[in-house]
Design a protein around this motif. Structure first.
Motif, PDB file in Angstrom:
ATOM      1  N   ALA A 236       0.841  -1.197   0.000  1.00 24.95           N
ATOM      2  CA  ALA A 236       0.000   0.000   0.000  1.00 24.95           C
ATOM      3  C   ALA A 236       0.877   1.248   0.000  1.00 24.95           C
ATOM      4  N   GLU A 237       1.858   1.260   0.885  1.00 23.23           N
ATOM      5  CA  GLU A 237       2.773   2.402   0.966  1.00 23.23           C
ATOM      6  C   GLU A 237       3.489   2.613  -0.372  1.00 23.23           C
TER       7      GLU A 237
ATOM      8  N   SER B 141       1.101   4.146  -2.765  1.00 26.25           N
ATOM      9  CA  SER B 141       0.790   5.561  -2.509  1.00 26.25           C
ATOM     10  C   SER B 141       1.933   6.465  -2.963  1.00 26.25           C
TER      11      SER B 141
END
Ligand SMILES: [Zn+2]
Ligand SMILES: [Zn+2]
Ligand SMILES: [Zn+2]
Ligand SMILES: [Zn+2]
Lengths: 165, 165
Positions: free
Chosen positions: B137-138, B141
């Motif tokens: 996810a990081e 992003s």
DNA sequence: TATGGTTACGTTATAATATAACACTATGTC
DNA sequence: GACATAGTGTTATATTATAACGTAACCATA
């Protein structure tokens, strides 16, 4: 005093790296002072070489750089490896296992494991600090006592995706 | 047919490894057949050496083992590395970056990244397959396009914790 | 079953990464 | 200054990995 850590992914962002560099060196200096450790000139030299960029460098690259700056003395591998060992031990740099290379830490002093995003295009490496729960949970459920974790994600950073596509 | 994968953490459990081994070799054989690839005797030899345990082995350990089994011929490093390259490419083995070593895959054919728990006491390595969301996810992003991930957790397995006290 | 293209193997040499061992020097303490 | 310790310098060598090039096995097609 607790200096501000570099934000995650800073390596991939345009930023005032001069300042970034200065800040990290200052933190390292302070941290060694607090711990009563000697950031000798060799150690500082090696750290500064790594602080010069957010790209990882091999031990022999560092060695070459040292020998280029001081062509009269002939520095040998153990000197570099010992400085690296010290810096690793104090959490001032990290080893990137999948590259056999070293990089300065973006959050000096944090003793926990870091995670890295490695761009195979521009060779920049960004350091994250995510509590990757899923994994540690799985380890825990197996009764595994975690010691050290290596997380290295290779790919292409946002900037490089623009330039290629 | 889709053979059952080894459960996560199997390396740290008591299990019928003979069977484990046989199953993985069979899967490898089938997988190569399906992909129209040649699991030559050299490649199979190297794979079998790795299948013998859930411990990672260095390329030169494998080399030594090959040379011990056939003391008349003198096998050289490139042969081993080429077999390893093939097996890695097909996802039949993995490389453990933090050990410069290789280990057989517990879920042959899964092309995605694996995660490893490495016991520094008994040297066994368990392969997990967790969707470690937080991290990806990081990465997402930050607009980072993930290619390959290395996740290696070192520590002490449940069994070894008992024995030490 | 010859023939040519391709893939895999074998061999030699060497590159790249890392450490062992031991002598010397600087630093801090008494 | 004498001592203990930590850091550095030096030499040699261990460990891991690949380059380069020739040979053999395999496979398609004629
Ligand atoms: Zn910076
Ligand atoms: Zn990039
Ligand atoms: Zn097993
Ligand atoms: Zn164990």
């Amino acid at each position: 005093m607790s200096p501000k850590a570099q934000p995650p992914g800073i390596a991939f962002r345009k930023h005032d790296h001069r300042r970034c560099q200065r800040q990290l060196l200052a933190e390292a200096t302070q941290l060694c002072a607090e711990r009563n450790l000697r950031l000798t000139s060799r150690r500082r030299q090696v750290l500064e070489i790594l602080l010069a960029s957010h790209q990882p460098m091999g031990a022999y690259d560092i060695l070459a750089k040292l020998n280029r700056t001081a062509p009269n003395e002939q520095i040998a591998p153990p000197i570099v490896y010992r400085a690296l060992e010290f810096l690793l031990g104090e959490g001032l740099i990290h080893r990137i296992e999948s590259l056999n290379a070293f990089i300065s830490c973006a959050h000096p002093g944090h003793r926990c494991g870091a995670q890295f995003l490695i761009c195979r295009d521009c060779d920049q490496v960004a350091e994250l600090e995510v509590s990757d729960n899923g994994l540690l949970a799985e380890a825990g459920s197996l009764g595994f006592a975690v010691d050290h974790s290596v997380v290295e994600i290779t790919g292409v950073c946002a900037e490089c995706q623009k330039h290629v596509g």
